[in-house]
Motif scaffolding. Sequence first.
Motif, short mmCIF file in Angstrom:
data_model
loop_
_atom_site.label_atom_id
_atom_site.label_comp_id
_atom_site.label_asym_id
_atom_site.label_seq_id
_atom_site.Cartn_x
_atom_site.Cartn_y
_atom_site.Cartn_z
N ILE A 173 0.83 -1.20 0.00
CA ILE A 173 0.00 0.00 0.00
C ILE A 173 0.87 1.25 0.00
CG2 ILE A 173 -1.59 1.37 1.42
CD1 ILE A 173 -2.92 -1.29 2.25
N PHE A 174 1.88 1.27 0.85
CA PHE A 174 2.68 2.48 0.95
C PHE A 174 3.77 2.55 -0.13
CE2 PHE A 174 0.61 2.29 5.08
CZ PHE A 174 0.02 3.55 5.07
N ALA A 191 1.63 4.18 -2.54
CA ALA A 191 1.24 5.54 -2.15
C ALA A 191 2.37 6.54 -2.39
CB ALA A 191 0.83 5.56 -0.68
N THR A 192 3.61 6.12 -2.24
CA THR A 192 4.73 7.06 -2.34
C THR A 192 4.84 7.73 -3.71
OG1 THR A 192 5.95 5.89 -0.62
CG2 THR A 192 7.22 7.33 -2.07
N TYR A 199 1.94 10.06 -4.10
CA TYR A 199 2.11 11.28 -3.30
C TYR A 199 3.00 12.29 -4.02
CZ TYR A 199 3.39 14.16 0.77
OH TYR A 199 3.61 15.20 1.64
N TRP A 245 -8.86 -2.48 7.57
CA TRP A 245 -7.93 -1.39 7.31
C TRP A 245 -8.11 -0.17 8.22
CZ3 TRP A 245 -4.03 -3.34 5.22
CH2 TRP A 245 -4.11 -4.26 4.16
N THR A 289 -4.43 1.18 8.47
CA THR A 289 -3.67 1.76 7.38
C THR A 289 -4.41 2.92 6.72
OG1 THR A 289 -2.70 -0.41 6.96
CG2 THR A 289 -2.57 1.19 5.17
N TRP A 290 -5.73 2.81 6.63
CA TRP A 290 -6.53 3.81 5.94
C TRP A 290 -6.39 5.21 6.53
CZ3 TRP A 290 -8.61 5.06 1.59
CH2 TRP A 290 -9.59 6.04 1.52
N LEU A 315 -3.17 6.66 5.27
CA LEU A 315 -3.24 6.92 3.83
C LEU A 315 -4.05 8.19 3.56
CD1 LEU A 315 -2.51 5.89 0.99
CD2 LEU A 315 -4.66 4.58 1.01
N GLN A 316 -5.16 8.35 4.27
CA GLN A 316 -5.97 9.57 4.13
C GLN A 316 -5.17 10.82 4.49
OE1 GLN A 316 -9.59 8.71 6.50
NE2 GLN A 316 -10.70 9.43 4.69
N ALA A 327 -2.75 11.71 1.81
CA ALA A 327 -3.39 12.17 0.57
C ALA A 327 -4.03 13.55 0.70
CB ALA A 327 -4.46 11.15 0.15
N ILE A 335 -8.15 7.72 -3.99
CA ILE A 335 -8.14 6.64 -3.00
C ILE A 335 -9.56 6.39 -2.51
CG2 ILE A 335 -5.77 7.14 -2.31
CD1 ILE A 335 -6.91 8.39 0.27
#
Length: 373
Positions: A306-307, A310-311, A314, A332, A338-339, A342-343, A346, A355
């Motif tokens: 996930i990350f 995400a990187t 981002y 999650w 994790t969510w 992530l939020q 973002a 997402i």
Amino acid sequence: MPQLSDRAQDPAPDREIETLAEFDDVVARGALGGYRVQAVDLTARTPDLLAVATSGAVFLGCPMEPGGLAKVRADGALVFPPVPDLPFDPYRGLLYTADALFEHLDQGYDATPDALAYAWFQRTKADGDIFASMLRSVHDDAVSDALDEHLAGARVVGVMGGHAMARGTSAYTGAARLGRTLARDGLTVATGGGPGAMEAANLGAYLAPVEDAALDEALELLAKTPSFTPSVTDWALAAFDVRDRWPSGGDSIGIPTWFYGHEPPNPFAGHIAKYFANATREDGLLARCNGGVVFLPGAAGTVQEIFDNATPNYYESRGEPAPMVLVNRAHWTEKLPTWPLLQSLAKDRPMESRIALVDTVEEAPAALARLAV
């Protein structure tokens, strides 16, 4: 060392020869100068090698008769000879297939090329031998090249999730139906190529071209061998039984690694890009998912993915952020929260609109389509 011509130093992408048919076609049209010939057995093509100009060509792991080999070297071609006694071809020009990796499965998984490659990796990875590490690097680069060629122009959607998801569970069924839906939507399904959620998504894509009832029947058959432990052999044979029953399956991609040797590749991916270096494999898998990624419940590996994904979203290092859909709100936000992170990452960035968190796997395709607009 022979000097390569300008054309050989900067060949066009279509100047790779990866099959004997391609070799014959090029020879019929003239010189081989500037071409890269990858892992093609040329022992029966000595007359062609003697007759055609090969100056500036590069031969990567191509078996040749002594006369043909001497001639191309005299021409000034660059020759990387085959490496003896390896259970894999470091110069391969094409992706793997399940049939190739599981050859000799009737003798037990330990006799297969997949298991033998892992055993070689285990023997060589800790001894500091630069030759072995070079062979692994050359192999992985060749696989990446073959993967790019195979996926050219495809809309690829990744499905990530844990390897521990057992056949016969509702989660496995959901992942398989997700893979089928994505494939029927015209997308190329790509997974980490292993068991569990990865196998389920590849299974769904494999059975996408046939009637709906086939998936239900296949799931019932596979449930009799729920896991690759304790026997990879029995687990793989059950998958091949399903493939034999429905031989005209659809294509999808599996991208596994020998780094996790306890995880065998699943036989439902039509094409397999298997790597020695897990970091290369992880980044390469996510980088090629230009249509987005669906993250099913998983553990440490899925959180990392996930990350990893995400990187670049981002920083927009790969251009416009690709959609990310996380499935199972409780997993999650509570079990592995994790969510919320992530939020937070973002927020106020372009990836914020790309997402989504959904409760069920059935919601994932619609969420993915919505984010892609």
